[in-house]
Motif scaffolding. Structure first.
Motif, PDB file in Angstrom:
ATOM      1  N   HIS A   1      67.515  47.635  62.915  1.00  0.00           N
ATOM      2  CA  HIS A   1      66.600  47.266  61.865  1.00  0.00           C
ATOM      3  C   HIS A   1      65.404  47.966  61.387  1.00  0.00           C
ATOM      4  O   HIS A   1      64.448  47.924  61.646  1.00  0.00           O
ATOM      5  CB  HIS A   1      65.766  46.348  63.024  1.00  0.00           C
ATOM      6  CG  HIS A   1      65.675  45.375  61.637  1.00  0.00           C
ATOM      7  ND1 HIS A   1      66.288  44.399  61.113  1.00  0.00           N
ATOM      8  CD2 HIS A   1      64.303  44.317  61.679  1.00  0.00           C
ATOM      9  CE1 HIS A   1      65.643  43.379  60.010  1.00  0.00           C
ATOM     10  NE2 HIS A   1      64.702  43.942  60.849  1.00  0.00           N
ATOM     11  N   GLN A   2      65.786  48.002  59.743  1.00  0.00           N
ATOM     12  CA  GLN A   2      64.640  48.505  58.698  1.00  0.00           C
ATOM     13  C   GLN A   2      64.768  47.244  58.074  1.00  0.00           C
ATOM     14  O   GLN A   2      64.662  46.359  57.826  1.00  0.00           O
ATOM     15  CB  GLN A   2      65.698  48.737  58.137  1.00  0.00           C
ATOM     16  CG  GLN A   2      64.540  50.216  56.947  1.00  0.00           C
ATOM     17  CD  GLN A   2      65.232  51.058  56.115  1.00  0.00           C
ATOM     18  OE1 GLN A   2      66.922  51.385  56.457  1.00  0.00           O
ATOM     19  NE2 GLN A   2      64.681  51.666  55.277  1.00  0.00           N
ATOM     20  N   LEU A   3      62.952  47.391  58.251  1.00  0.00           N
ATOM     21  CA  LEU A   3      62.278  46.772  57.487  1.00  0.00           C
ATOM     22  C   LEU A   3      63.044  46.084  56.078  1.00  0.00           C
ATOM     23  O   LEU A   3      62.589  47.024  55.311  1.00  0.00           O
ATOM     24  CB  LEU A   3      61.333  46.557  57.563  1.00  0.00           C
ATOM     25  CG  LEU A   3      59.874  46.497  59.175  1.00  0.00           C
ATOM     26  CD1 LEU A   3      58.728  47.111  59.489  1.00  0.00           C
ATOM     27  CD2 LEU A   3      60.097  45.287  59.503  1.00  0.00           C
ATOM     28  N   PRO A   4      62.325  45.132  54.946  1.00  0.00           N
ATOM     29  CA  PRO A   4      62.550  45.615  53.704  1.00  0.00           C
ATOM     30  C   PRO A   4      61.185  46.382  52.993  1.00  0.00           C
ATOM     31  O   PRO A   4      60.442  46.514  54.291  1.00  0.00           O
ATOM     32  CB  PRO A   4      62.649  43.982  53.592  1.00  0.00           C
ATOM     33  CG  PRO A   4      62.192  43.024  55.025  1.00  0.00           C
ATOM     34  CD  PRO A   4      62.512  43.706  55.445  1.00  0.00           C
ATOM     35  N   PRO A   5      61.221  46.498  51.614  1.00  0.00           N
ATOM     36  CA  PRO A   5      60.298  47.576  51.678  1.00  0.00           C
ATOM     37  C   PRO A   5      59.504  46.317  50.911  1.00  0.00           C
ATOM     38  O   PRO A   5      59.767  45.003  50.961  1.00  0.00           O
ATOM     39  CB  PRO A   5      61.053  48.108  49.693  1.00  0.00           C
ATOM     40  CG  PRO A   5      62.557  47.213  49.994  1.00  0.00           C
ATOM     41  CD  PRO A   5      62.515  46.968  51.696  1.00  0.00           C
ATOM     42  N   PRO A   6      58.110  46.810  51.181  1.00  0.00           N
ATOM     43  CA  PRO A   6      56.802  45.830  51.455  1.00  0.00           C
ATOM     44  C   PRO A   6      57.027  45.478  49.944  1.00  0.00           C
ATOM     45  O   PRO A   6      57.552  45.805  48.716  1.00  0.00           O
ATOM     46  CB  PRO A   6      55.713  46.756  52.157  1.00  0.00           C
ATOM     47  CG  PRO A   6      56.067  48.239  51.143  1.00  0.00           C
ATOM     48  CD  PRO A   6      57.725  47.441  51.796  1.00  0.00           C
ATOM     49  N   ARG A   7      56.386  44.217  49.391  1.00  0.00           N
ATOM     50  CA  ARG A   7      56.145  43.739  48.368  1.00  0.00           C
ATOM     51  C   ARG A   7      54.429  43.631  48.021  1.00  0.00           C
ATOM     52  O   ARG A   7      54.280  43.663  46.702  1.00  0.00           O
ATOM     53  CB  ARG A   7      56.462  42.348  47.744  1.00  0.00           C
ATOM     54  CG  ARG A   7      58.371  42.444  48.267  1.00  0.00           C
ATOM     55  CD  ARG A   7      58.847  42.606  47.668  1.00  0.00           C
ATOM     56  NE  ARG A   7      59.353  42.212  46.238  1.00  0.00           N
ATOM     57  CZ  ARG A   7      58.981  42.524  45.170  1.00  0.00           C
ATOM     58  NH1 ARG A   7      59.234  43.744  44.787  1.00  0.00           N
ATOM     59  NH2 ARG A   7      58.939  41.755  43.647  1.00  0.00           N
TER      60      ARG A   7
ATOM     61  N   THR B   1      60.925  54.610  51.469  1.00  0.00           N
ATOM     62  CA  THR B   1      61.278  53.048  51.453  1.00  0.00           C
ATOM     63  C   THR B   1      61.629  52.217  50.056  1.00  0.00           C
ATOM     64  O   THR B   1      62.394  51.781  49.682  1.00  0.00           O
ATOM     65  CB  THR B   1      59.550  52.504  51.185  1.00  0.00           C
ATOM     66  OG1 THR B   1      59.329  53.632  51.939  1.00  0.00           O
ATOM     67  CG2 THR B   1      58.940  51.776  51.290  1.00  0.00           C
ATOM     68  N   TRP B   2      61.856  53.455  49.258  1.00  0.00           N
ATOM     69  CA  TRP B   2      62.797  53.521  47.490  1.00  0.00           C
ATOM     70  C   TRP B   2      63.995  54.640  47.700  1.00  0.00           C
ATOM     71  O   TRP B   2      63.333  55.224  46.763  1.00  0.00           O
ATOM     72  CB  TRP B   2      61.608  53.138  46.359  1.00  0.00           C
ATOM     73  CG  TRP B   2      61.175  51.789  46.924  1.00  0.00           C
ATOM     74  CD1 TRP B   2      61.535  50.727  46.401  1.00  0.00           C
ATOM     75  CD2 TRP B   2      59.502  51.418  47.630  1.00  0.00           C
ATOM     76  NE1 TRP B   2      60.646  49.860  47.182  1.00  0.00           N
ATOM     77  CE2 TRP B   2      59.746  50.264  47.079  1.00  0.00           C
ATOM     78  CE3 TRP B   2      58.615  51.974  47.489  1.00  0.00           C
ATOM     79  CZ2 TRP B   2      58.223  50.071  47.982  1.00  0.00           C
ATOM     80  CZ3 TRP B   2      57.530  51.720  47.867  1.00  0.00           C
ATOM     81  CH2 TRP B   2      57.304  50.662  48.043  1.00  0.00           C
TER      82      TRP B   2
ATOM     83  N   ASP C   1      51.090  43.292  52.446  1.00  0.00           N
ATOM     84  CA  ASP C   1      51.907  43.068  53.750  1.00  0.00           C
ATOM     85  C   ASP C   1      52.114  44.747  54.405  1.00  0.00           C
ATOM     86  O   ASP C   1      52.944  44.725  55.246  1.00  0.00           O
ATOM     87  CB  ASP C   1      53.032  42.338  53.656  1.00  0.00           C
ATOM     88  CG  ASP C   1      54.137  43.412  52.653  1.00  0.00           C
ATOM     89  OD1 ASP C   1      54.164  44.093  51.881  1.00  0.00           O
ATOM     90  OD2 ASP C   1      54.933  42.816  51.542  1.00  0.00           O
ATOM     91  N   ARG C   2      51.278  45.742  53.191  1.00  0.00           N
ATOM     92  CA  ARG C   2      51.320  47.487  54.186  1.00  0.00           C
ATOM     93  C   ARG C   2      50.092  47.634  53.726  1.00  0.00           C
ATOM     94  O   ARG C   2      49.724  47.337  52.027  1.00  0.00           O
ATOM     95  CB  ARG C   2      52.354  47.734  53.425  1.00  0.00           C
ATOM     96  CG  ARG C   2      52.773  49.198  53.846  1.00  0.00           C
ATOM     97  CD  ARG C   2      53.437  48.966  55.484  1.00  0.00           C
ATOM     98  NE  ARG C   2      54.251  47.894  55.347  1.00  0.00           N
ATOM     99  CZ  ARG C   2      56.010  47.672  55.536  1.00  0.00           C
ATOM    100  NH1 ARG C   2      55.622  48.904  55.029  1.00  0.00           N
ATOM    101  NH2 ARG C   2      57.093  46.789  55.498  1.00  0.00           N
TER     102      ARG C   2
ATOM    103  N   SER D   1      59.508  51.312  42.609  1.00  0.00           N
ATOM    104  CA  SER D   1      59.946  50.204  43.325  1.00  0.00           C
ATOM    105  C   SER D   1      59.998  49.223  42.356  1.00  0.00           C
ATOM    106  O   SER D   1      60.438  47.793  42.444  1.00  0.00           O
ATOM    107  CB  SER D   1      58.185  49.334  44.238  1.00  0.00           C
ATOM    108  OG  SER D   1      57.208  49.846  43.676  1.00  0.00           O
TER     109      SER D   1
END
Length: 187
Positions: A3-9, A178-179, A85-86, A32
Motif C-alpha cells: 500500500h503506497q501512501l498518497p503524496p503529502p499535501r 513521491t512525485w 502531514d509530513r 507537486s
C-alpha cells in the motif's frame, strides 16, 4: 501488494541554516504544484524586525489544504507541525555539506548586497566578529538543535510522518518517488 501512501499535501522542511530547506521547498512546489510559502518572508520585517502579522499569517497558512514551508521560528513550529502531514528533516553532514553551503550563500548575499525579505540585506561579513547573531555564528551555535527537536516532535506529534534525509541524493530520490510525474510534464 504494498500500500503506497498518497503524496503529502502539507509539508514542513526542517534543518539547520544552510541545509537547503528553501531549495527543497521550491522543488517540492515545482514537482507537486503545492504552493510554497517562504517562512522567512512572513517573519522578517524591515530592519530584520519580526512582523506583527506573523502569527496570524502562519495560522492562515496552516489552515490551507496544501502548502510547503520551512519549519522555523518557535512561534510557528507547534502550529505548523500540528497541521502538517509530513516533515522532511535535512540531516546532512554539517562540516562537509551544510556549513560550506551557508558560507557560500552568506558571502554571495553580502558581497552582492542581495535584497532579501522586506528590503533586508545580509549583514556585512566583517560583522561576524561583533554580531553574536551573524548567520555564520548562528549556524555554528545551532547546528545540533534538530537532533533534540525532531525526536521531541516525534513524541508529541505522532500522526506527523517524518522522513530523515541525509544527503542531496536521498532528497532527490524521495522527490522522485513521491512525485514521479510533475504536473503538466509530458509523460
Amino acid at each position: 501488494m504494498t500500500h503506497q501512501l498518497p503524496p503529502p499535501r502539507r509539508i514542513l522542511v526542517a534543518g539547520v541554516s544552510g541545509a537547503g530547506k528553501t531549495t527543497l521547498c521550491r522543488e517540492v512546489a515545482r514537482r507537486s504544484g503545492i504552493p510554497h510559502t517562504e517562512i522567512d518572508a512572513l517573519f522578517h520585517g524591515p530592519g530584520w524586525t519580526p512582523r506583527p502579522e506573523f502569527a496570524a499569517e502562519v495560522k492562515c497558512l496552516a489552515a490551507q489544504d496544501a502548502w510547503v514551508t520551512e519549519w522555523q521560528y518557535d512561534a510557528a513550529r507547534p502550529l505548523l507541525a500540528e497541521h502538517a502531514d509530513r516533515l522532511l528533516w535535512l540531516d546532512f553532514p554539517f562540516w562537509a555539506v551544510t556549513f560550506p553551503r551557508v558560507v557560500r550563500r552568506t558571502v554571495r548575499r553580502s558581497l552582492c548586497r542581495e535584497v532579501l525579505w522586506n528590503g533586508n540585506r545580509e549583514a556585512p561579513l566583517r560583522s561576524i566578529l561583533t554580531d553574536p547573531e551573524h548567520i555564520l555564528r548562528w549556524a555554528l551555535v545551532t547546528r545540533h538543535v534538530y537532533r533534540e527537536r525532531i525526536p521531541a516532535l516525534a513524541r508529541t506529534t505522532p500522526p506527523l510522518r517524518m522522513v530523515g534525509l541525509h544527503s542531496s541524493r536521498e532528497a532527490r530520490a524521495w522527490l522522485a518517488a513521491t512525485w514521479p510525474h510533475r504536473p503538466g510534464a509530458a509523460d
